[in-house]
Design a protein around this motif. Structure first.
Motif, mmCIF file in Angstrom:
data_model
loop_
_atom_site.group_PDB
_atom_site.id
_atom_site.type_symbol
_atom_site.label_atom_id
_atom_site.label_comp_id
_atom_site.label_asym_id
_atom_site.label_seq_id
_atom_site.Cartn_x
_atom_site.Cartn_y
_atom_site.Cartn_z
ATOM 1 N N SER A 10 1.453 57.038 87.883
ATOM 2 C CA SER A 10 1.293 56.838 89.327
ATOM 3 C C SER A 10 -0.180 56.847 89.721
ATOM 4 O O SER A 10 -0.629 56.021 90.526
ATOM 5 C CB SER A 10 2.030 57.945 90.104
ATOM 6 O OG SER A 10 3.406 57.920 89.826
ATOM 7 N N SER A 13 -1.850 53.660 88.501
ATOM 8 C CA SER A 13 -1.410 52.539 89.344
ATOM 9 C C SER A 13 -2.113 52.561 90.698
ATOM 10 O O SER A 13 -2.542 51.512 91.203
ATOM 11 C CB SER A 13 0.113 52.594 89.552
ATOM 12 O OG SER A 13 0.795 52.547 88.322
ATOM 13 N N ALA A 14 -2.243 53.766 91.292
ATOM 14 C CA ALA A 14 -2.891 53.897 92.600
ATOM 15 C C ALA A 14 -4.345 53.467 92.532
ATOM 16 O O ALA A 14 -4.812 52.653 93.351
ATOM 17 C CB ALA A 14 -2.794 55.343 93.087
ATOM 18 N N TYR A 15 -5.079 53.977 91.549
ATOM 19 C CA TYR A 15 -6.506 53.658 91.435
ATOM 20 C C TYR A 15 -6.732 52.212 90.997
ATOM 21 O O TYR A 15 -7.741 51.598 91.356
ATOM 22 C CB TYR A 15 -7.197 54.632 90.493
ATOM 23 C CG TYR A 15 -7.448 55.973 91.141
ATOM 24 C CD1 TYR A 15 -8.327 56.081 92.223
ATOM 25 C CD2 TYR A 15 -6.803 57.127 90.701
ATOM 26 C CE1 TYR A 15 -8.555 57.300 92.835
ATOM 27 C CE2 TYR A 15 -7.025 58.350 91.309
ATOM 28 C CZ TYR A 15 -7.906 58.438 92.381
ATOM 29 O OH TYR A 15 -8.130 59.642 92.993
ATOM 30 N N LEU A 17 -4.776 49.688 91.931
ATOM 31 C CA LEU A 17 -4.581 48.916 93.169
ATOM 32 C C LEU A 17 -5.788 49.053 94.092
ATOM 33 O O LEU A 17 -6.267 48.066 94.657
ATOM 34 C CB LEU A 17 -3.305 49.378 93.881
ATOM 35 C CG LEU A 17 -1.982 48.889 93.277
ATOM 36 C CD1 LEU A 17 -0.799 49.617 93.907
ATOM 37 C CD2 LEU A 17 -1.827 47.394 93.463
ATOM 38 N N TRP A 18 -6.282 50.290 94.251
ATOM 39 C CA TRP A 18 -7.467 50.514 95.095
ATOM 40 C C TRP A 18 -8.666 49.730 94.556
ATOM 41 O O TRP A 18 -9.442 49.174 95.324
ATOM 42 C CB TRP A 18 -7.780 52.006 95.173
ATOM 43 C CG TRP A 18 -7.012 52.723 96.243
ATOM 44 C CD1 TRP A 18 -6.634 52.230 97.456
ATOM 45 C CD2 TRP A 18 -6.523 54.072 96.199
ATOM 46 N NE1 TRP A 18 -5.941 53.181 98.166
ATOM 47 C CE2 TRP A 18 -5.860 54.325 97.413
ATOM 48 C CE3 TRP A 18 -6.591 55.093 95.248
ATOM 49 C CZ2 TRP A 18 -5.266 55.553 97.720
ATOM 50 C CZ3 TRP A 18 -6.001 56.318 95.549
ATOM 51 C CH2 TRP A 18 -5.348 56.541 96.766
ATOM 52 N N PRO A 223 -0.492 52.311 97.422
ATOM 53 C CA PRO A 223 -1.315 53.184 96.564
ATOM 54 C C PRO A 223 -1.374 54.619 97.063
ATOM 55 O O PRO A 223 -1.485 55.552 96.271
ATOM 56 C CB PRO A 223 -2.702 52.527 96.595
ATOM 57 C CG PRO A 223 -2.682 51.568 97.712
ATOM 58 C CD PRO A 223 -1.274 51.176 97.941
ATOM 59 N N ASN A 246 -11.192 53.543 89.913
ATOM 60 C CA ASN A 246 -11.306 52.760 91.149
ATOM 61 C C ASN A 246 -12.658 52.050 91.276
ATOM 62 O O ASN A 246 -12.703 50.810 91.323
ATOM 63 C CB ASN A 246 -11.024 53.682 92.349
ATOM 64 C CG ASN A 246 -11.262 53.009 93.691
ATOM 65 O OD1 ASN A 246 -11.356 51.782 93.792
ATOM 66 N ND2 ASN A 246 -11.362 53.801 94.737
#
Length: 296
Positions: A10, A13-15, A17-18, A223, A246
């Motif tokens: 997770s 995936s978040a970083y 997308l960012w 995100p 990121n």
């Protein structure tokens, strides 16, 4: 082990997308940055409202609002809403004006700016490694200032707004979805008034841009929800390492996708920043393991 794996996936995936959002905002360069920000706020509120309705969490939001009013902390949430809005605007404006590398630089500087804020406001002590890391970052900023002929105010302001935003989050910890709901609730009326007065119309640049503007809300919320899962299931030190994904992706996107110039002056600046971060990470790891050893 399963929860930790979920947390790491997770977080990555978040970083990821960012990091890729810079390319997304570049696609919206035909729209004025302030209008893009306003659309992002409005559609983020719409998206998070759908999520909360699906989760049946509106009652929890109301309880949080009452609690914040009773504890006299609502002012801090309003301040955080304006800080994150300024941060969003600066990032959108910089990316759409060929300054994506400078925008990525701010996210490298931010963790060390957090250290300065912690010393000033939380009275934390500076370790030797953190002092060295800060000096290296300052040298990098000075070189960038000399090279461009002016202080990189947008880069520093972008880092500062997110830094103080994070400080407020420490003072008033809230679940990610509720936090975003409250923040967008406070700034959405201003965004709507601005859009009503703005000469720009959402559909004027064709269906592609219209769809992208609507998607800006979804790409803001997803995100954040992934990060909330990561924050819950991943230890702090792992998440601290993942966060550098990121700005690294931002930088790579700026060079290889947006084709921004990366001359030797910028190489030197980033070399000092990266060295400072390396010193900071090594020092943080040493402190973490010493604390863990003492605790055991």
């Amino acid at each position: 082990m399963e929860n930790k794996r979920l947390g790491i996936i997770s977080g990555l995936s978040a970083y990821l997308l960012w990091g890729m959002l810079g390319v997304f905002w570049k696609l919206l360069s035909v729209v004025p940055a302030m209008d893009t920000l306003a659309y992002r706020i409005v559609w983020s509120l719409v998206t998070i409202s759908v999520v909360l309705t699906f989760q049946k969490s509106w009652k929890e939001v109301w309880h949080v609002i009452i609690e914040l009013i009773q504890n006299h902390k609502m002012g801090l949430i309003i301040l955080s809403a304006f800080l994150i809005s300024i941060n969003w605007f600066l990032y959108i404006d910089m990316v759409t004006h060929e300054q994506a590398t400078e925008a990525s630089l701010s996210y490298y500087i931010m963790p060390l700016m957090n250290v300065v804020v912690a010393v000033i406001f939380l009275h934390e002590k500076l370790s030797r490694s953190k002092i060295v890391a800060l000096i290296l970052v300052i040298i990098g900023v000075v070189i960038l200032t000399i090279q461009t002929g002016s202080l990189p105010l947008n880069t520093l302001l972008m880092a500062a707004t997110f830094c103080f935003y994070g400080l407020i989050k420490k003072q008033v910890p809230l679940p990610a979805t509720i936090s975003l709901t409250l923040e967008t609730l406070f700034v959405a009326p201003i965004a709507l008034v601005y859009l009503f007065l703005s000469p720009h119309v959402m559909i004027q640049n064709g269906p592609k841009i219209t769809i992208l503007l609507i998607m800006s809300g979804i790409l803001t919320v997803i995100p954040l929800l992934l990060f909330a899962v990561a924050n819950k299931n991943t230890d702090f030190i792992t998440l601290s390492f993942i966060q550098y994904l990121n700005p690294t992706i931002q930088l790579l996107m700026a060079i290889f996708v947006l084709h921004e110039a990366f001359n030797w002056h910028k190489v030197i600046v980033f070399a000092f920043i990266w060295t400072g971060i390396l010193v900071f990470i090594i020092g943080s790891l040493n402190s973490y393991y010493k604390l863990k050893k003492t605790a055991s």
